[in-house]
Design an enzyme around this catalytic site. Sequence first.
Site, PDB file in Angstrom:
ATOM      1  N   TYR A  72       0.845  -1.207   0.000  1.00 43.42           N
ATOM      2  CA  TYR A  72       0.000   0.000   0.000  1.00 43.42           C
ATOM      3  C   TYR A  72       0.874   1.249   0.000  1.00 43.42           C
ATOM      4  CZ  TYR A  72      -4.040   2.927   1.088  1.00 43.42           C
ATOM      5  OH  TYR A  72      -5.041   3.866   1.037  1.00 43.42           O
ATOM      6  N   PHE A 124      -8.086  19.719 -24.455  1.00 36.27           N
ATOM      7  CA  PHE A 124      -8.802  18.462 -24.704  1.00 36.27           C
ATOM      8  C   PHE A 124     -10.143  18.468 -23.932  1.00 36.27           C
ATOM      9  CE2 PHE A 124      -9.686  13.933 -23.835  1.00 36.27           C
ATOM     10  CZ  PHE A 124      -9.896  13.549 -25.139  1.00 36.27           C
ATOM     11  N   ASP A 125     -11.120  17.684 -24.410  1.00 33.72           N
ATOM     12  CA  ASP A 125     -12.479  17.712 -23.817  1.00 33.72           C
ATOM     13  C   ASP A 125     -12.498  17.504 -22.296  1.00 33.72           C
ATOM     14  OD1 ASP A 125     -12.293  16.613 -26.372  1.00 33.72           O
ATOM     15  OD2 ASP A 125     -13.678  14.998 -25.937  1.00 33.72           O
ATOM     16  N   ASP A 215      -0.265  19.574 -20.776  1.00 27.11           N
ATOM     17  CA  ASP A 215      -1.049  18.348 -20.901  1.00 27.11           C
ATOM     18  C   ASP A 215      -0.203  17.467 -21.816  1.00 27.11           C
ATOM     19  OD1 ASP A 215      -2.664  16.309 -21.726  1.00 27.11           O
ATOM     20  OD2 ASP A 215      -4.412  17.554 -22.123  1.00 27.11           O
ATOM     21  N   ALA A 217       0.026  14.117 -22.703  1.00 25.75           N
ATOM     22  CA  ALA A 217      -0.342  12.770 -23.156  1.00 25.75           C
ATOM     23  C   ALA A 217       0.557  12.271 -24.296  1.00 25.75           C
ATOM     24  CB  ALA A 217      -1.807  12.759 -23.582  1.00 25.75           C
ATOM     25  N   LYS A 258      -1.255   6.933 -23.516  1.00 25.98           N
ATOM     26  CA  LYS A 258      -0.810   7.304 -24.863  1.00 25.98           C
ATOM     27  C   LYS A 258       0.694   7.030 -24.991  1.00 25.98           C
ATOM     28  CE  LYS A 258      -4.855   9.679 -24.662  1.00 25.98           C
ATOM     29  NZ  LYS A 258      -5.708   9.753 -23.452  1.00 25.98           N
ATOM     30  N   HIS A 450     -21.868  12.439 -27.074  1.00 31.48           N
ATOM     31  CA  HIS A 450     -21.378  11.569 -28.155  1.00 31.48           C
ATOM     32  C   HIS A 450     -21.185  10.120 -27.715  1.00 31.48           C
ATOM     33  CE1 HIS A 450     -17.895  13.137 -26.049  1.00 31.48           C
ATOM     34  NE2 HIS A 450     -17.180  12.131 -26.511  1.00 31.48           N
TER      35      HIS A 450
HETATM   36  N1  F0G Z   1      -5.365  15.058 -22.637  1.00 31.87           N
HETATM   37  C1  F0G Z   1      -5.334  14.696 -23.940  1.00 31.87           C
HETATM   38  C2  F0G Z   1      -4.580  15.529 -24.923  1.00 31.87           C
HETATM   39  C3  F0G Z   1      -6.011  13.540 -24.343  1.00 31.87           C
HETATM   40  O1  F0G Z   1      -5.984  13.188 -25.632  1.00 31.87           O
HETATM   41  C4  F0G Z   1      -6.711  12.767 -23.384  1.00 31.87           C
HETATM   42  C5  F0G Z   1      -7.430  11.555 -23.776  1.00 31.87           C
HETATM   43  C6  F0G Z   1      -6.698  13.195 -22.042  1.00 31.87           C
HETATM   44  C7  F0G Z   1      -6.014  14.338 -21.711  1.00 31.87           C
HETATM   45  C8  F0G Z   1      -7.413  12.434 -20.968  1.00 31.87           C
HETATM   46  O2  F0G Z   1      -6.740  11.287 -20.636  1.00 31.87           O
HETATM   47  O3  F0G Z   1      -8.306   9.432 -21.265  1.00 31.87           O
HETATM   48  O4  F0G Z   1      -6.364   9.050 -19.723  1.00 31.87           O
HETATM   49  O5  F0G Z   1      -8.327  10.343 -18.959  1.00 31.87           O
HETATM   50  N2  F0G Z   1      -7.707  11.268 -24.979  1.00 31.87           N
HETATM   51  C9  F0G Z   1      -8.341  10.060 -25.472  1.00 31.87           C
HETATM   52  C10 F0G Z   1      -8.553  10.163 -26.959  1.00 31.87           C
HETATM   53  C11 F0G Z   1      -9.541   9.626 -24.722  1.00 31.87           C
HETATM   54  O6  F0G Z   1      -9.219   9.262 -27.524  1.00 31.87           O
HETATM   55  O7  F0G Z   1      -8.037  11.090 -27.590  1.00 31.87           O
HETATM   56  P1  F0G Z   1      -7.482   9.955 -20.116  1.00 31.87           P
END
Ligand code: F0G
Length: 458
Positions: A72, A124-125, A215, A217, A258, A450
Site C-alpha cells: 500500500y 482536450f475535452d 497536458d 499525453a 498514450k 457523443h
Molecule cells: N489530454 C489529452 C490531450 C487527451 O488526448 C486525453 C485523452 C486526455 C487528456 C485524458 O486522458 O483518457 O487518460 O483520462 N484522450 C483520449 C482520446 C480519450 O481518444 O483522444 P485519459
Amino acid sequence: MELPFAESYKTKMVETIRKSTREEREEWIRKAKYNLFNLKSEQVFIDLLTDSGTGAMSDKQWSEMMLGDESYAGASSYYKLRDAIREITGFPYFLPTHQGRGAENVLFSAMIKEGNVVPGNAHFDTTKGHIEYRKARAIDCTIDEAFDIEVDYPFKGNIDLNKLRSVLEQYPVEMIPVVIVTITCNSSGGQPVSLENIREVKKLASEYGIPVFFDSARFAENAYFIKIREEGYRDKSIREIVREMFSYADGMTMSSKKDAIVNMGGFVAMNSHILFEQASMYNILFEGYISYGGMSGRDMNALSQGLYEGTEYPYLESRINQVAYLGQNLKDHGIPVQQPFGGHAIFIEASKFLPHIPKEEFIAQTLAVELYLESGVRGVEIGTLLADRDPDTRKNRYPDLEFLRLTIPRRVYSKNHMDYIIAALVNVYNRRNEVKKGLRIIREAAILRHFTVELDRL
Ligand code: F0G
C-alpha cells in the site's frame, strides 16, 4: 537498392480479429443506434476509435508486471516510477493517478477556482470539462493556421502569442491560475508545438507570474516532430528534447495510456513542493494514497518501462511513419485530410468528403458509419456530436472542422491493415454521391452526448 523503412520491433504474441459481412454490420450498426461506441469490439475488424490504452506492451513491460510491488505504501514500484519520471521529465514531485482525467481532477482541485480563466491551445475535452466543472473558463489561443487543413504549417499546435497576451492583459492575474499547453494538440489534429513557441509562452506567462503546465499525453510524439521539423534539433536525442521541453514548464498532467504505452494510468508532476502538498490531499481523496493513486504496483512498473520505450527514436520513427503512410495514401487518392499529418491519427475533413450532406445531419458521424459498413473499420467523430450543444441556448455547436479521426494504436496494426483502411476509404470516396442523407438524433444525454447518443438514418 535503397532499403525500405521497417518497424523496429517484431511480434511475439497475437490476438485474433474477425472480419464480418456487410449484412452483419448493417444489423449491428442499426442495433447500436448508429453510434460506434455501442458496438461490441468483436463486431469491429480494425479499431481506430482511439490510441488511448490500446497499444501493445513490450516483452520488457510484461516482465516488469511480474516484478510489481503491491504494498500500500512505499512500494518499490512507486520509487521505480518516481525515478523514471525524474529522469525523463526532470520534475522532482509526482502523484500517480488512474488516468489523465484523474490527474486533471487532482491538479485543478488545487489550482483552479470559480471565475478563473485558463488559456491554452485547444484544451482536450476532459481538460475543458474539468475547468468548466469548476465554473472556470478555458480560452483557446491556438494559431489560426490550425483551422485550415490545407495550410502545411509544421507546428499547428502552437499558441498564438498575441491571443495569449491579450488574455493575460484582459483579466487580472489572480484570475489566471495557469496556462495549459497541450503537446501534441489532440483537438487540432495531433499537431505539435515547437520548442520556440514553448519557450515564448513560458517567457510571456512569467512576465505575469503565471505558471505553465503541459497536458503531456503525447509529449514524446511532440519531441519527435521537434527533432525532424525544427531547426537546430536534428542532432539532439528525443530524451534531450523532452528534457528541454519540460524545462519550460512548472508541471504536467499525463495520460500514460498514450505515449507511455500502457493500458491504464496517469500522473501529475511538478516543481513546486507547496503545490505537491496541496495536490496530495486531493490525490488521497479522489485517487488513492500518494504512493499508488489508483494504480497497481505492476502497472507502475510497466509504466516506468513504457516511459523509456516511448521516448526512443526508432520506436517513434516507426509510429509516426505508419500514421504518415496512411495519411499520404489517403491524400494521394484525393481524400481531404488535415496536413501536415499529426502524430497519433489522421483526421479526415468530412464536410469536404461529403459536401452535399448538411451540417445538421452530422456529416462526420455519417462518414464514420459508411466506413464501418464498408469495411468493419471503426473511426471516431470529432465534430458536431462531440462539440455538443451550447449550454445556454441548447442549440447545436458547429465546430470549424468536422473531422472523422482515424486513431492508430501503438505497435498494433501492420502495413497490410493500413492498406485495408486506405482501400475501404477510397471505395467510400468513389461512391460518396450515393450517400444521400445523414443522421438524426433520437436520444441524447445532457452533456458528453457523443458517448451514448442514439441516432437514426434520415
Ligand atoms: N489530454 C489529452 C490531450 C487527451 O488526448 C486525453 C485523452 C486526455 C487528456 C485524458 O486522458 O483518457 O487518460 O483520462 N484522450 C483520449 C482520446 C480519450 O481518444 O483522444 P485519459
